[in-house]
Design a protein around this motif. Structure first.
Motif, PDB file in Angstrom:
ATOM      1  N   SER A 193      62.979  40.861  35.942  1.00 37.50           N
ATOM      2  CA  SER A 193      61.713  41.447  36.385  1.00 37.50           C
ATOM      3  C   SER A 193      61.461  41.423  37.715  1.00 37.50           C
ATOM      4  O   SER A 193      62.220  40.702  38.657  1.00 37.50           O
ATOM      5  N   ASP A 194      60.782  42.327  38.243  1.00 38.86           N
ATOM      6  CA  ASP A 194      60.345  42.316  39.543  1.00 38.86           C
ATOM      7  C   ASP A 194      59.311  41.044  39.759  1.00 38.86           C
ATOM      8  O   ASP A 194      58.612  40.546  38.663  1.00 38.86           O
ATOM      9  N   PRO A 195      59.024  40.464  40.880  1.00 37.15           N
ATOM     10  CA  PRO A 195      58.087  39.476  41.218  1.00 37.15           C
ATOM     11  C   PRO A 195      56.631  39.931  40.907  1.00 37.15           C
ATOM     12  O   PRO A 195      56.492  40.980  41.013  1.00 37.15           O
ATOM     13  N   PHE A 196      55.983  38.940  40.223  1.00 31.48           N
ATOM     14  CA  PHE A 196      54.574  39.268  39.885  1.00 31.48           C
ATOM     15  C   PHE A 196      53.748  38.060  40.245  1.00 31.48           C
ATOM     16  O   PHE A 196      54.047  36.777  40.215  1.00 31.48           O
ATOM     17  N   ASP A 197      52.344  38.410  40.674  1.00 24.54           N
ATOM     18  CA  ASP A 197      51.529  37.140  40.960  1.00 24.54           C
ATOM     19  C   ASP A 197      50.864  36.806  39.369  1.00 24.54           C
ATOM     20  O   ASP A 197      50.387  37.528  38.559  1.00 24.54           O
ATOM     21  N   TRP A 198      50.568  35.554  39.639  1.00 17.50           N
ATOM     22  CA  TRP A 198      49.980  34.969  38.302  1.00 17.50           C
ATOM     23  C   TRP A 198      48.724  33.842  38.624  1.00 17.50           C
ATOM     24  O   TRP A 198      49.302  33.258  39.994  1.00 17.50           O
ATOM     25  N   LEU A 199      47.822  33.895  38.146  1.00 18.24           N
ATOM     26  CA  LEU A 199      46.759  33.009  38.623  1.00 18.24           C
ATOM     27  C   LEU A 199      46.311  31.799  37.618  1.00 18.24           C
ATOM     28  O   LEU A 199      46.177  32.118  36.498  1.00 18.24           O
ATOM     29  N   TYR A 200      46.477  30.309  38.107  1.00  7.34           N
ATOM     30  CA  TYR A 200      46.036  29.533  37.378  1.00  7.34           C
ATOM     31  C   TYR A 200      44.536  28.909  38.022  1.00  7.34           C
ATOM     32  O   TYR A 200      44.486  28.804  39.346  1.00  7.34           O
ATOM     33  N   VAL A 201      43.573  28.784  36.977  1.00  7.86           N
ATOM     34  CA  VAL A 201      42.184  28.390  37.639  1.00  7.86           C
ATOM     35  C   VAL A 201      41.657  27.169  37.200  1.00  7.86           C
ATOM     36  O   VAL A 201      41.556  27.274  35.961  1.00  7.86           O
ATOM     37  N   ASP A 202      41.251  26.137  38.135  1.00  5.02           N
ATOM     38  CA  ASP A 202      40.564  25.227  37.385  1.00  5.02           C
ATOM     39  C   ASP A 202      39.292  25.521  37.034  1.00  5.02           C
ATOM     40  O   ASP A 202      38.763  26.523  37.461  1.00  5.02           O
ATOM     41  N   PHE A 203      38.573  24.525  36.211  1.00  7.10           N
ATOM     42  CA  PHE A 203      37.317  24.940  35.601  1.00  7.10           C
ATOM     43  C   PHE A 203      36.189  25.190  36.504  1.00  7.10           C
ATOM     44  O   PHE A 203      35.435  26.128  36.496  1.00  7.10           O
ATOM     45  N   GLU A 204      36.170  24.307  37.472  1.00  2.20           N
ATOM     46  CA  GLU A 204      35.026  24.395  38.705  1.00  2.20           C
ATOM     47  C   GLU A 204      35.108  25.831  39.335  1.00  2.20           C
ATOM     48  O   GLU A 204      34.135  26.387  39.568  1.00  2.20           O
ATOM     49  N   THR A 205      36.352  26.251  39.647  1.00  2.00           N
ATOM     50  CA  THR A 205      36.302  27.245  40.405  1.00  2.00           C
ATOM     51  C   THR A 205      36.184  28.355  39.499  1.00  2.00           C
ATOM     52  O   THR A 205      35.604  29.489  40.011  1.00  2.00           O
ATOM     53  N   LEU A 206      36.571  28.624  38.162  1.00  2.00           N
ATOM     54  CA  LEU A 206      36.237  29.682  37.188  1.00  2.00           C
ATOM     55  C   LEU A 206      34.817  29.714  37.376  1.00  2.00           C
ATOM     56  O   LEU A 206      34.305  30.779  37.344  1.00  2.00           O
ATOM     57  N   LYS A 207      34.017  28.709  36.940  1.00  2.00           N
ATOM     58  CA  LYS A 207      32.594  28.557  36.824  1.00  2.00           C
ATOM     59  C   LYS A 207      31.868  29.217  37.920  1.00  2.00           C
ATOM     60  O   LYS A 207      31.038  29.910  37.958  1.00  2.00           O
ATOM     61  N   THR A 208      32.340  29.056  39.289  1.00  2.00           N
ATOM     62  CA  THR A 208      31.889  29.487  40.497  1.00  2.00           C
ATOM     63  C   THR A 208      31.977  30.896  40.548  1.00  2.00           C
ATOM     64  O   THR A 208      30.983  31.800  40.767  1.00  2.00           O
ATOM     65  N   HIS A 209      32.942  31.624  40.141  1.00  2.00           N
ATOM     66  CA  HIS A 209      33.570  32.685  40.199  1.00  2.00           C
ATOM     67  C   HIS A 209      32.634  33.693  39.242  1.00  2.00           C
ATOM     68  O   HIS A 209      32.027  34.731  39.342  1.00  2.00           O
TER      69      HIS A 209
END
Length: 236
Positions: A193-209
Motif C-alpha cells: 500500500s501507499d504510506p498512510f498516517d494513523w493516530l493512537y491517542v492516550d485517554f487524557e489527550t482524547l478527553k482534552t480534544h
C-alpha cells in the motif's frame, strides 16, 4: 492505493488463505495482522470490543468495519447496523457474509444520516491520521450523532513503545507533533500500500480534544496493555 485489506479479506473468505498482512510502521519492525483474527466471533474478541458491542444501542454505524464481524454480531442481535469501510473488497466480504446494510466510503465523506451509536473499534480513531486533525474528525463524528447518541471507540497509549530514562521520562522523537502519530504501509503477497498516517491517542489527550468540541468523554474500561474503551456523547 492498492486495496490490501480487501484483497486479503476476499482471499480468506474464499478459502485462499496462505499468508497474513504484513505491517511496516515508523515505530517498530515488521508485524503481522493474522487474517483469521479479522473474522473472529464475539467470544474471540477482546474484552474492550465485547463491552462496546454490549453498550451499543439503536441505529448503529460501524466505522472501518473490515470483514464485518462486529456488525454481524449486532445484526444477529436485531440491531439496525450499517457497515462502513473505504475498502471495496472489505465491503464485498461484508455482503457475502450476509450484512444487509453496507456503505463503501471514507468516514469523512459519509454524511446525511444520524445514528444512535458510532463504533470505532480496533483503534478506529486512528482514521483521524494526525493530532492536528483530531478536532475536525470529532466534529464530523458529532454531526453523525442523534441528539442522545454515543460514540464508542478504543485506542491505546503507545508511550510504552519509547525508551524510558532514569527519571521516568520517555525519549520521544522530535519529528512529530504527538508521539501517537504513526506512519504505516501494508504488504500482502508482494503488493504494498501507499504510506498512510494513523493516530493512537492516550485517554487524557482524547478527553482534552473532546472538551474543545463540546463532547463528554468517559473512560468505560481499561485493557491489559495500555488500551482503553471510551464513550463520547454530546454535552447537554
Amino acid at each position: 492505493m492498492a486495496d490490501i485489506f480487501g484483497i486479503a479479506l476476499l482471499d480468506y473468505y474464499h478459502g485462499n488463505y496462505s499468508e497474513d498482512i504484513k505491517t511496516h510502521s515508523s515505530l517498530e519492525e515488521e508485524d503481522r495482522i493474522p487474517l483469521p483474527y479479522l473474522f473472529r466471533s464475539f467470544e474471540e474478541m477482546p474484552q474492550l470490543e465485547q463491552k462496546a458491542l454490549e453498550l451499543a444501542r439503536g441505529e448503529v454505524l460501524d466505522i472501518g468495519a473490515g470483514s464485518g464481524s462486529h456488525s454481524l454480531f449486532l445484526q444477529e442481535k436485531g440491531f439496525q447496523v450499517t457497515a462502513l469501510d473505504s475498502s471495496k473488497g472489505a465491503i464485498e466480504v461484508c455482503k457475502l457474509r450476509g450484512l444487509q446494510s453496507v456503505s463503501q466510503s471514507s468516514i469523512m465523506d459519509h454524511s446525511g444520516r444520524q445514528y444512535d451509536t458510532l463504533l470505532l473499534l480496533m483503534n478506529g480513531i486512528g482514521l483521524a491520521g494526525k493530532i492536528e486533525s483530531l478536532e475536525g474528525f470529532l466534529l464530523h463524528l458529532k454531526s453523525l450523532l442523534k441528539p442522545d447518541g454515543q460514540i464508542l471507540m478504543d485506542s491505546s497509549d503507545i508511550i510504552y513503545m519509547f525508551d524510558e530514562d532514569d527519571d521516568g521520562g520517555f525519549w520521544v522523537p522530535g519529528n512529530t507533533n504527538y508521539y501517537g502519530e504513526v506512519t504505516f504501509y501494508l504488504e500482502y503477497k508482494n503488493d504494498k500500500s501507499d504510506p498512510f498516517d494513523w493516530l493512537y491517542v492516550d485517554f487524557e489527550t482524547l478527553k482534552t480534544h473532546c472538551e474543545k468540541v463540546n463532547l463528554d468523554c468517559e473512560l468505560v474500561i481499561s485493557g491489559e496493555h495500555y488500551d482503553y474503551l471510551a464513550k463520547l456523547s454530546v454535552k447537554t
